[in-house]
Enzyme design. Structure first.
Site, PDB file in Angstrom:
ATOM      1  N   ALA A   1       0.772  -1.236   0.212  1.00 48.21           N
ATOM      2  CA  ALA A   1       0.044   0.013   0.264  1.00 48.21           C
ATOM      3  C   ALA A   1       0.862   1.228  -0.070  1.00 48.21           C
ATOM      4  CB  ALA A   1      -0.982   0.020   1.210  1.00 48.21           C
TER       5      ALA A   1
ATOM      6  N   GLY B   1       1.894   5.094  -1.535  1.00 51.16           N
ATOM      7  CA  GLY B   1       1.343   6.414  -1.964  1.00 51.16           C
ATOM      8  C   GLY B   1      -0.321   6.265  -1.584  1.00 51.16           C
TER       9      GLY B   1
ATOM     10  N   HIS C   1      -6.350 -15.620 -14.992  1.00 48.14           N
ATOM     11  CA  HIS C   1      -6.676 -14.016 -15.424  1.00 48.14           C
ATOM     12  C   HIS C   1      -8.125 -14.220 -16.018  1.00 48.14           C
ATOM     13  CE1 HIS C   1      -6.816 -10.080 -16.798  1.00 48.14           C
ATOM     14  NE2 HIS C   1      -5.590  -9.709 -15.983  1.00 48.14           N
TER      15      HIS C   1
ATOM     16  N   GLU D   1       4.164  -9.801 -13.675  1.00 50.09           N
ATOM     17  CA  GLU D   1       3.134 -10.887 -14.115  1.00 50.09           C
ATOM     18  C   GLU D   1       3.909 -11.429 -15.364  1.00 50.09           C
ATOM     19  OE1 GLU D   1      -1.150 -10.038 -13.694  1.00 50.09           O
ATOM     20  OE2 GLU D   1      -0.878  -9.882 -15.982  1.00 50.09           O
TER      21      GLU D   1
END
Length: 368
Positions: free
Chosen positions: A133, A135, A244, A315
């Site tokens: 996490a 910004g 996906h 990925e």
């Protein structure tokens, strides 16, 4: 007379020698736990494969890892558990529930959660979840953690490792028994691509220094997601990955968004491929995940030296690895859907889903 040494004398001599060896071994500063009968394969013993890189070979030839103590044990459960009788004739007929290398492809209706939980709760594994996490993405922490407490491995031991550049933004969450949040500080980034690639680096370092001693299974997850339904022990295996949602139905392998430039370490030829996996949710045994996370980091570093960045960052490297090192369980897109998309009829349950957001607003470089 000396020729007629009894079997008892031989055993006594052998036992004495073992005791002497043990004393010498301990005296020289080693612990018994460091003894290993695992033998790495000779790197030259593998057949020559032109498209396997040195980093891939390092991972594939490690027969055992010093710290890889966790394995799925006997599938035992306590007597008296009541559950529906399994059938050899009934089940999902609208989807495939096994891969061509004969491992489960998990959908709703292909397992009994009562049975699965009874087996794995007896093993009492420690589950680690790594999320980043950085910004403005700290805004997603509350929803992820609160929904995780409702649906993610309920009644199991879970540790959320929150990697962030702003510890003050980590919310206080009411956690169940045996569950905790640990915060890991990381630097900020100027590009969202650097955040993505950086998580492989920082996860590798943290697993090596800390998490290895605190978990049996590890999941890497995207923080901009929320749980909607059960996500449990049915997902556990040595290496579990998720199809996906955009490419799981009828996409040809030549049309998968693999890295197609031969200069990249993530390169996959157009005539190769099984499925396209998301890097937003993946998990497995701690040591197997460490090897894979480190692999993605090392391959990204090699690409950077050659002034190239894989089309979908880690990925792309993940998909390259999984093509030549098959996962032991494939999870359907139930295990990562998107709130952007309509839910089709074959997705009976959405377990976790990526949230709708303004990428230009939340990403450090405006989503570019």
């Amino acid at each position: 007379m000396t020729r007629n040494i009894s079997r008892t004398n031989i055993l006594a001599i052998f036992a004495f020698l073992l005791i002497i060896m043990g004393v010498v071994y301990i005296y020289t500063g080693y612990s018994i736990s460091s003894l290993s009968f695992c033998r790495p394969l000779d790197g030259n013993s593998d057949p020559e494969v032109s498209h396997v890189t040195e980093a891939e070979r390092d991972v594939m030839t490690a027969v055992c890892t010093e710290n890889s103590s966790w394995t799925t044990r006997s599938l035992e459960m306590k007597p008296g558990l009541k559950y529906a009788q399994p059938s050899t004739q009934k089940g999902r007929t609208d989807v495939n529930s096994v891969t061509n290398w004969n491992v489960p492809l998990v959908w709703e209706g292909t397992y009994d959660p009562v049975v699965i939980d009874a087996i794995y709760k007896k093993m009492d594994p420690r589950i680690a979840v790594v999320v980043f996490a950085v910004g403005k993405y700290t805004r997603f922490l509350k929803g992820f953690l609160e929904s995780g407490e409702k649906y993610f491995f309920v009644d199991f031991r879970v540790t959320y490792y929150v990697f962030t550049d702003n510890e003050q933004e980590v919310p206080h969450i009411n956690l169940g028994k045996g569950r905790k949040i640990l915060v890991v500080s990381v630097p900020s980034a100027n590009r969202w691509q650097d955040v993505v690639l950086g998580r492989m680096k920082w996860a590798t370092i943290s697993i090596d220094k800390q998490i290895r001693d605190e978990a049996d299974y590890l999941f890497m997850m995207d923080i901009d997601s929320i749980f909607y339904n059960r996500f449990g022990a049915e997902s556990l295996s040595q290496l579990s990955v998720v199809l996906h949602r955009g490419y799981y139905k009828s996409t040809k392998r030549a049309d998968f968004p693999y890295e197609r430039r031969p200069l990249s370490k993530a390169y996959i030829p157009f005539d190769e491929g099984d499925y396209y996996y998301t890097a937003a949710v993946w998990g497995g045994y701690l040591e197997d995940m460490y090897n894979l996370v480190k692999y993605c980091y090392m391959q990204s570093e090699e690409d950077a030296k050659n002034k190239i960045e894989a089309v979908w960052q880690e990925e792309s490297h993940l998909n390259r690895y999984l093509l030549y090192n098959k996962p032991t369980k494939v999870l359907s897109p139930e295990y990562l859907w998107s709130d952007y998309d309509r839910v089709p009829s074959d997705i009976k349950v959405v377990r976790i889903s990526q949230l709708v957001k303004n990428y230009k607003e939340v990403r450090p470089n405006g989503g570019q």
